[in-house]
Scaffold this motif. Structure first.
Motif, PDB file in Angstrom:
ATOM      1  N   GLN A  14     156.987  58.732 125.007  1.00 27.69           N
ATOM      2  CA  GLN A  14     157.431  59.997 125.560  1.00 27.69           C
ATOM      3  C   GLN A  14     157.777  59.807 127.034  1.00 27.69           C
ATOM      4  O   GLN A  14     157.131  59.030 127.750  1.00 27.69           O
ATOM      5  N   MET A  15     158.751  60.554 127.481  1.00 33.12           N
ATOM      6  CA  MET A  15     159.136  60.525 128.887  1.00 33.12           C
ATOM      7  C   MET A  15     157.912  60.798 129.766  1.00 33.12           C
ATOM      8  O   MET A  15     157.109  61.695 129.467  1.00 33.12           O
ATOM      9  N   GLY A  16     157.780  60.012 130.810  1.00 36.08           N
ATOM     10  CA  GLY A  16     156.663  60.172 131.730  1.00 36.08           C
ATOM     11  C   GLY A  16     155.475  59.283 131.410  1.00 36.08           C
ATOM     12  O   GLY A  16     154.567  59.150 132.247  1.00 36.08           O
ATOM     13  N   THR A  82     158.013  56.512 132.423  1.00 35.41           N
ATOM     14  CA  THR A  82     159.305  56.231 131.811  1.00 35.41           C
ATOM     15  C   THR A  82     160.257  57.423 131.889  1.00 35.41           C
ATOM     16  O   THR A  82     159.838  58.593 131.824  1.00 35.41           O
ATOM     17  N   LYS A  83     161.531  57.085 132.017  1.00 34.90           N
ATOM     18  CA  LYS A  83     162.591  58.081 132.011  1.00 34.90           C
ATOM     19  C   LYS A  83     163.485  57.817 130.803  1.00 34.90           C
ATOM     20  O   LYS A  83     163.477  56.725 130.238  1.00 34.90           O
ATOM     21  N   LEU A  84     164.251  58.832 130.463  1.00 36.29           N
ATOM     22  CA  LEU A  84     165.143  58.678 129.313  1.00 36.29           C
ATOM     23  C   LEU A  84     166.063  57.464 129.491  1.00 36.29           C
ATOM     24  O   LEU A  84     166.326  56.720 128.534  1.00 36.29           O
ATOM     25  N   GLU A  85     166.507  57.265 130.725  1.00 36.19           N
ATOM     26  CA  GLU A  85     167.467  56.180 130.973  1.00 36.19           C
ATOM     27  C   GLU A  85     166.835  54.798 130.954  1.00 36.19           C
ATOM     28  O   GLU A  85     167.524  53.789 131.110  1.00 36.19           O
ATOM     29  N   ASP A  86     165.523  54.739 130.782  1.00 34.60           N
ATOM     30  CA  ASP A  86     164.867  53.438 130.619  1.00 34.60           C
ATOM     31  C   ASP A  86     165.008  52.911 129.199  1.00 34.60           C
ATOM     32  O   ASP A  86     164.629  51.763 128.914  1.00 34.60           O
ATOM     33  N   SER A  87     165.503  53.736 128.307  1.00 33.10           N
ATOM     34  CA  SER A  87     165.710  53.288 126.927  1.00 33.10           C
ATOM     35  C   SER A  87     166.703  52.135 126.918  1.00 33.10           C
ATOM     36  O   SER A  87     167.834  52.258 127.405  1.00 33.10           O
ATOM     37  N   ALA A  88     166.256  51.018 126.387  1.00 33.64           N
ATOM     38  CA  ALA A  88     167.073  49.800 126.419  1.00 33.64           C
ATOM     39  C   ALA A  88     166.342  48.722 125.646  1.00 33.64           C
ATOM     40  O   ALA A  88     165.192  48.879 125.238  1.00 33.64           O
ATOM     41  N   MET A  89     167.038  47.603 125.481  1.00 32.30           N
ATOM     42  CA  MET A  89     166.381  46.399 124.983  1.00 32.30           C
ATOM     43  C   MET A  89     165.956  45.598 126.213  1.00 32.30           C
ATOM     44  O   MET A  89     166.764  45.386 127.121  1.00 32.30           O
ATOM     45  N   TYR A  90     164.723  45.171 126.229  1.00 35.14           N
ATOM     46  CA  TYR A  90     164.199  44.394 127.344  1.00 35.14           C
ATOM     47  C   TYR A  90     163.946  42.968 126.882  1.00 35.14           C
ATOM     48  O   TYR A  90     163.232  42.729 125.911  1.00 35.14           O
ATOM     49  N   PHE A  91     164.565  42.054 127.590  1.00 30.82           N
ATOM     50  CA  PHE A  91     164.432  40.638 127.257  1.00 30.82           C
ATOM     51  C   PHE A  91     163.616  39.922 128.333  1.00 30.82           C
ATOM     52  O   PHE A  91     163.852  40.084 129.524  1.00 30.82           O
ATOM     53  N   PHE A 116     165.248  32.704 125.973  1.00 28.57           N
ATOM     54  CA  PHE A 116     165.057  34.139 125.855  1.00 28.57           C
ATOM     55  C   PHE A 116     164.136  34.489 124.693  1.00 28.57           C
ATOM     56  O   PHE A 116     164.170  33.842 123.640  1.00 28.57           O
ATOM     57  N   GLY A 117     163.351  35.521 124.904  1.00 29.95           N
ATOM     58  CA  GLY A 117     162.601  36.097 123.815  1.00 29.95           C
ATOM     59  C   GLY A 117     163.492  36.979 122.956  1.00 29.95           C
ATOM     60  O   GLY A 117     164.649  37.238 123.311  1.00 29.95           O
ATOM     61  N   PRO A 118     162.970  37.475 121.850  1.00 31.31           N
ATOM     62  CA  PRO A 118     163.773  38.283 120.924  1.00 31.31           C
ATOM     63  C   PRO A 118     164.020  39.706 121.404  1.00 31.31           C
ATOM     64  O   PRO A 118     164.836  40.420 120.822  1.00 31.31           O
ATOM     65  N   GLY A 119     163.327  40.102 122.442  1.00 28.39           N
ATOM     66  CA  GLY A 119     163.538  41.433 123.004  1.00 28.39           C
ATOM     67  C   GLY A 119     162.562  42.472 122.476  1.00 28.39           C
ATOM     68  O   GLY A 119     162.017  42.350 121.377  1.00 28.39           O
ATOM     69  N   THR A 120     162.350  43.491 123.293  1.00 32.29           N
ATOM     70  CA  THR A 120     161.604  44.695 122.901  1.00 32.29           C
ATOM     71  C   THR A 120     162.548  45.874 123.061  1.00 32.29           C
ATOM     72  O   THR A 120     163.088  46.091 124.146  1.00 32.29           O
ATOM     73  N   ARG A 121     162.724  46.604 121.979  1.00 30.58           N
ATOM     74  CA  ARG A 121     163.568  47.795 122.078  1.00 30.58           C
ATOM     75  C   ARG A 121     162.681  48.958 122.506  1.00 30.58           C
ATOM     76  O   ARG A 121     161.758  49.337 121.791  1.00 30.58           O
ATOM     77  N   LEU A 122     162.947  49.501 123.672  1.00 31.22           N
ATOM     78  CA  LEU A 122     162.197  50.638 124.192  1.00 31.22           C
ATOM     79  C   LEU A 122     163.014  51.905 123.993  1.00 31.22           C
ATOM     80  O   LEU A 122     164.164  51.974 124.428  1.00 31.22           O
ATOM     81  N   THR A 123     162.397  52.866 123.339  1.00 30.81           N
ATOM     82  CA  THR A 123     163.031  54.175 123.154  1.00 30.81           C
ATOM     83  C   THR A 123     162.166  55.216 123.839  1.00 30.81           C
ATOM     84  O   THR A 123     160.985  55.374 123.514  1.00 30.81           O
ATOM     85  N   VAL A 124     162.755  55.916 124.796  1.00 31.35           N
ATOM     86  CA  VAL A 124     162.048  56.966 125.519  1.00 31.35           C
ATOM     87  C   VAL A 124     162.576  58.309 125.034  1.00 31.35           C
ATOM     88  O   VAL A 124     163.787  58.577 125.100  1.00 31.35           O
ATOM     89  N   LEU A 125     161.658  59.131 124.547  1.00 28.83           N
ATOM     90  CA  LEU A 125     162.060  60.438 123.988  1.00 28.83           C
ATOM     91  C   LEU A 125     161.789  61.561 124.973  1.00 28.83           C
ATOM     92  O   LEU A 125     160.872  61.463 125.804  1.00 28.83           O
TER      93      LEU A 125
END
Lengths: 125, 109
Positions: A14-16, A82-91, A116-125
């Motif tokens: 969740q955001m924040g 976290t903010k909505l715009e932090d939603s991304a894949m992080y490598f 590189f690692g496989p990444g973490t997909r972060l979704t901020v709602l």
């Protein structure tokens, strides 16, 4: 063959809220990096880390972000609120060598292949 | 402002074709990386170059420091080469990384 691992593969928050993304670099590597890729956009550099210090960080890496190597194996990226715009894949990536500056300021010269690692997909709602 | 430009953005080729992807950059660099991003999102480092040419299997990467240009060539392309190919440079200070937007390659059987 050794590889960089990341956990979790997908994080929904969740955001924040605070999130911690974890990476285990290749064991004999000394240089560590975080990148992010917003969906549909190019990869962006966040931060590089060597000798328990941040070597360089981009404009994206503001006070909401921090990195840590809490033990001999993990390398973490924390996003405090976290903010909505932090939603991304992080490598996460690591490399075996670089050439530290002799000027007294640690500079990571990324002249070695990064893994590189496989990444973490972060979704901020 | 894009420090790294790639061309083409999208490329479709028939299996067996010779493929060239170009990268131009505007900053002084200490190294240039070619990366491959699979459809699932994972990134693999293909080459790191600071001068000359490197070859690995069917892949060849060249760099011309004076012209600030690099090329990635794929010989005898195969459908499994289908991926996004990304050029990234490390500036001469050693720590600023700049990424291209990638070239999306599709190889048709």
């Amino acid at each position: 063959e050794p590889e960089v691992t990341q956990t979790p593969s997908h994080q929904v928050t969740q955001m924040g809220q605070e999130v911690i993304l974890r990476c285990v670099p290749i064991s004999n590597h000394l240089y560590f990096y975080w990148y992010r890729q917003i969906l549909g956009q190019k990869v962006e550099f966040l931060v590089s880390f060597y000798n328990n210090e941040i070597s360089e960080k981009s404009e994206i890496f503001d006070d909401q972000f921090s990195v840590e190597r809490p033990d001999g194996s993990n390398f973490t990226l924390k996003i405090r609120s976290t903010k909505l715009e932090d939603s991304a894949m992080y490598f996460c990536a690591s490399s075996r060598t670089g050439t530290p500056s002799t000027s007294g300021r640690i500079v990571v010269r990324s002249t070695d292949t990064q893994y590189f690692g496989p990444g973490t997909r972060l979704t901020v709602l | 402002k894009n420090e790294v430009e790639q061309s083409p953005q999208n490329l479709t080729a028939q299996e067996g074709e010779f493929i060239t992807i170009n990268c131009s950059y505007s900053v002084g660099i200490s190294a240039l990386h070619w990366l491959q991003q699979h459809p699932g999102g994972g990134i693999v480092s293909l080459f790191m170059l600071s001068s000359g040419k490197k070859k690995h299997g069917r892949l060849i990467a060249t760099i011309n420091i004076q012209e600030k240009h690099s090329s990635l060539h794929i010989t005898a392309s195969h459908p499994r080469d289908s991926a996004v190919y990304i050029c990234a440079v490390v500036d001469y200070t050693g720590n600023q990384f700049y990424f291209g937007t990638g070239t999306s390659l599709t190889v048709i059987p």
